[in-house]
Design a protein around this motif. Sequence first.
Motif, PDB file in Angstrom:
ATOM      1  N   TYR A 112     -19.875  20.887  21.853  1.00  0.00           N
ATOM      2  CA  TYR A 112     -20.196  20.957  20.431  1.00  0.00           C
ATOM      3  C   TYR A 112     -18.936  20.995  19.575  1.00  0.00           C
ATOM      4  N   LEU A 113     -17.882  21.599  20.107  1.00  0.00           N
ATOM      5  CA  LEU A 113     -16.622  21.625  19.371  1.00  0.00           C
ATOM      6  C   LEU A 113     -16.070  20.214  19.183  1.00  0.00           C
ATOM      7  N   LEU A 114     -16.052  19.443  20.256  1.00  0.00           N
ATOM      8  CA  LEU A 114     -15.500  18.096  20.171  1.00  0.00           C
ATOM      9  C   LEU A 114     -16.336  17.209  19.250  1.00  0.00           C
ATOM     10  N   ILE A 115     -17.660  17.366  19.277  1.00  0.00           N
ATOM     11  CA  ILE A 115     -18.517  16.594  18.372  1.00  0.00           C
ATOM     12  C   ILE A 115     -18.279  17.021  16.927  1.00  0.00           C
TER      13      ILE A 115
ATOM     14  N   ASN B 197      -8.903  17.335  12.491  1.00  0.00           N
ATOM     15  CA  ASN B 197      -9.553  17.363  13.809  1.00  0.00           C
ATOM     16  C   ASN B 197      -8.622  16.972  14.944  1.00  0.00           C
ATOM     17  N   HIS B 198      -7.569  16.251  14.616  1.00  0.00           N
ATOM     18  CA  HIS B 198      -6.781  15.508  15.599  1.00  0.00           C
ATOM     19  C   HIS B 198      -6.176  16.407  16.679  1.00  0.00           C
ATOM     20  N   GLY B 199      -5.427  17.418  16.260  1.00  0.00           N
ATOM     21  CA  GLY B 199      -4.713  18.251  17.223  1.00  0.00           C
ATOM     22  C   GLY B 199      -5.639  19.002  18.156  1.00  0.00           C
ATOM     23  N   ALA B 200      -6.695  19.599  17.592  1.00  0.00           N
ATOM     24  CA  ALA B 200      -7.630  20.360  18.422  1.00  0.00           C
ATOM     25  C   ALA B 200      -8.362  19.441  19.396  1.00  0.00           C
ATOM     26  N   PHE B 201      -8.728  18.239  18.952  1.00  0.00           N
ATOM     27  CA  PHE B 201      -9.452  17.327  19.833  1.00  0.00           C
ATOM     28  C   PHE B 201      -8.593  16.963  21.042  1.00  0.00           C
ATOM     29  N   PHE B 202      -7.362  16.527  20.801  1.00  0.00           N
ATOM     30  CA  PHE B 202      -6.498  16.131  21.906  1.00  0.00           C
ATOM     31  C   PHE B 202      -6.025  17.341  22.705  1.00  0.00           C
ATOM     32  N   GLY B 203      -5.798  18.471  22.016  1.00  0.00           N
ATOM     33  CA  GLY B 203      -5.335  19.665  22.722  1.00  0.00           C
ATOM     34  C   GLY B 203      -6.384  20.214  23.665  1.00  0.00           C
ATOM     35  N   VAL B 204      -7.582  20.482  23.147  1.00  0.00           N
ATOM     36  CA  VAL B 204      -8.671  20.972  23.980  1.00  0.00           C
ATOM     37  C   VAL B 204      -9.064  19.908  25.001  1.00  0.00           C
ATOM     38  N   GLY B 205      -9.081  18.655  24.556  1.00  0.00           N
ATOM     39  CA  GLY B 205      -9.440  17.566  25.453  1.00  0.00           C
ATOM     40  C   GLY B 205      -8.491  17.445  26.628  1.00  0.00           C
ATOM     41  N   SER B 206      -7.192  17.672  26.394  1.00  0.00           N
ATOM     42  CA  SER B 206      -6.217  17.600  27.482  1.00  0.00           C
ATOM     43  C   SER B 206      -6.476  18.677  28.527  1.00  0.00           C
ATOM     44  N   VAL B 207      -6.791  19.895  28.053  1.00  0.00           N
ATOM     45  CA  VAL B 207      -7.073  20.986  28.984  1.00  0.00           C
ATOM     46  C   VAL B 207      -8.338  20.685  29.780  1.00  0.00           C
ATOM     47  N   VAL B 208      -9.372  20.182  29.108  1.00  0.00           N
ATOM     48  CA  VAL B 208     -10.617  19.832  29.789  1.00  0.00           C
ATOM     49  C   VAL B 208     -10.365  18.715  30.808  1.00  0.00           C
ATOM     50  N   ALA B 209      -9.603  17.693  30.394  1.00  0.00           N
ATOM     51  CA  ALA B 209      -9.321  16.573  31.293  1.00  0.00           C
ATOM     52  C   ALA B 209      -8.602  17.043  32.557  1.00  0.00           C
ATOM     53  N   ALA B 210      -7.604  17.906  32.380  1.00  0.00           N
ATOM     54  CA  ALA B 210      -6.847  18.392  33.533  1.00  0.00           C
ATOM     55  C   ALA B 210      -7.678  19.282  34.448  1.00  0.00           C
ATOM     56  N   SER B 211      -8.756  19.859  33.913  1.00  0.00           N
ATOM     57  CA  SER B 211      -9.570  20.788  34.704  1.00  0.00           C
ATOM     58  C   SER B 211     -10.643  20.096  35.536  1.00  0.00           C
ATOM     59  N   VAL B 212     -10.895  18.812  35.280  1.00  0.00           N
ATOM     60  CA  VAL B 212     -11.987  18.129  35.987  1.00  0.00           C
ATOM     61  C   VAL B 212     -11.482  17.227  37.107  1.00  0.00           C
ATOM     62  N   VAL B 213     -10.192  17.345  37.440  1.00  0.00           N
ATOM     63  CA  VAL B 213      -9.628  16.561  38.541  1.00  0.00           C
ATOM     64  C   VAL B 213      -8.831  17.486  39.455  1.00  0.00           C
TER      65      VAL B 213
ATOM     66  N   THR C 258     -18.836   7.355  17.841  1.00  0.00           N
ATOM     67  CA  THR C 258     -18.120   8.241  18.760  1.00  0.00           C
ATOM     68  C   THR C 258     -18.848   9.564  18.936  1.00  0.00           C
ATOM     69  N   MET C 259     -19.391  10.112  17.849  1.00  0.00           N
ATOM     70  CA  MET C 259     -20.162  11.347  17.943  1.00  0.00           C
ATOM     71  C   MET C 259     -21.360  11.169  18.865  1.00  0.00           C
ATOM     72  N   ILE C 260     -22.032  10.035  18.743  1.00  0.00           N
ATOM     73  CA  ILE C 260     -23.183   9.754  19.601  1.00  0.00           C
ATOM     74  C   ILE C 260     -22.752   9.658  21.061  1.00  0.00           C
ATOM     75  N   ALA C 261     -21.618   8.969  21.291  1.00  0.00           N
ATOM     76  CA  ALA C 261     -21.127   8.822  22.663  1.00  0.00           C
ATOM     77  C   ALA C 261     -20.776  10.172  23.274  1.00  0.00           C
ATOM     78  N   LEU C 262     -20.136  11.036  22.502  1.00  0.00           N
ATOM     79  CA  LEU C 262     -19.793  12.368  23.001  1.00  0.00           C
ATOM     80  C   LEU C 262     -21.050  13.175  23.312  1.00  0.00           C
ATOM     81  N   TRP C 263     -22.061  13.066  22.474  1.00  0.00           N
ATOM     82  CA  TRP C 263     -23.302  13.818  22.666  1.00  0.00           C
ATOM     83  C   TRP C 263     -23.961  13.462  23.996  1.00  0.00           C
ATOM     84  N   PHE C 264     -24.029  12.175  24.302  1.00  0.00           N
ATOM     85  CA  PHE C 264     -24.731  11.746  25.506  1.00  0.00           C
ATOM     86  C   PHE C 264     -23.866  11.787  26.761  1.00  0.00           C
ATOM     87  N   ALA C 265     -22.540  11.656  26.618  1.00  0.00           N
ATOM     88  CA  ALA C 265     -21.692  11.540  27.796  1.00  0.00           C
ATOM     89  C   ALA C 265     -21.099  12.857  28.263  1.00  0.00           C
TER      90      ALA C 265
END
Length: 388
Positions: free
Chosen positions: A71-74, A106-122, A172-179
């Motif tokens: 919900y944060l990223l959306i 939105n930019h910094g939080a999206f990429f910042g949180v997104g980077s942490v999430v990305a690194a945690s799923v591999v 993009t919001m729709i894609a994030l919601w479903f993916a």
Amino acid sequence: MRINPPLVALAVGAFGIGVTEFAPMGMLPGIAADLGVSIPAAGLLVSAYALGVLLGAPLMTLTTGKIPRRYLLIGLMAIFTLGNLMSALATDYSSLMVARVITSLNHGAFFGVGSVVAASVVAPEKRAGAVAAMFMGLTLATIGGVPLAAWFGELFGWRTAFWGITGLGVLTMIALWFALPNLKAEQGAGALAEIRVLGRGPVLAALALTVVGSSAMFTVFTYIAPILSSETHASAAFITAMLVLFGIGLTLGNMWGGKAADRSIDRTLIVSLSALIVVLLAFTVLMRWPLPAAVAILIWGIASFALVPPLQMRVMEAAKDAPNLASAVNIGAFNFGNAIGAALGGAVINAGLGYPAISLAGAAMAGLGLLMVLTFAWRSRANAAALA
């Protein structure tokens, strides 16, 4: 790396943000002419966006820590969409400036949180590659989205491009919601711990390096359209083609930088910054001719974005026990470098030194970054030897 749905979703969001961040750089002449301002003044719209990222990154990260990641990223993309709608409706320079700042929050939080999430799923040994996979959306935006926006801006006016980016935000919001899966907010050490991490010497050093490395790229790239128009005597079609070529370079550099940084962060930074120095020095001369300029632009793009995964991983590793704020602030540091680069390039123009001097200034910033990497590496080895 196999297809990973969370990484794909994050890359889609990165694509949308990448289009709105870089598109104005290809439309600076049109924006300046329509709003009755100079090219350097229009370039300050790039600086305003970058400074908005710098301020918004810690603000949004610290105030949204308890919100589930999906919900944060959306929600962050909703801010993106609103800001681009305001840009499309802007009637003067001031209102466009305000819209760009709102878009940037939105930019910094999206990429910042997104980077942490990305690194945690591999797997741990693939973390830099996962961060690079998310940033792939940003580089693909430079290949397709940014040139397309510049082309629409040239034919139908720059506001049309922002209308298109607004629609992209909704998609993009729709894609994030479903993916995206339902990701709970991390139960970390809290806001105070995140803030304290920023005071560590290694974290501050990594952030400073990000600022310098980013400014080396944006000193020149901010003014790529007027440079090609004035020095290469390029048509609008050629400028669009060069934006695509630069985007291809960014994508190749991002891919190589992610893989190389999983082996050695410092070595990747040294090679990339060295290549960036050489190509920017060469570009001072090669910008006069279309084909040599095109070759330089491709290599420049590769060297520039090969820096991104290792710089992001450097900060995340230095702040690994409380990485969210540091990761987001590092995105702000990228954009602070963006602002410094845009302002530096504008100062060179206003001083009457000519467009080739902008490339010299960019090379000087890359040289400073290389000196910093070598210094940090020497200190790290010295400290390790002292502890042995």
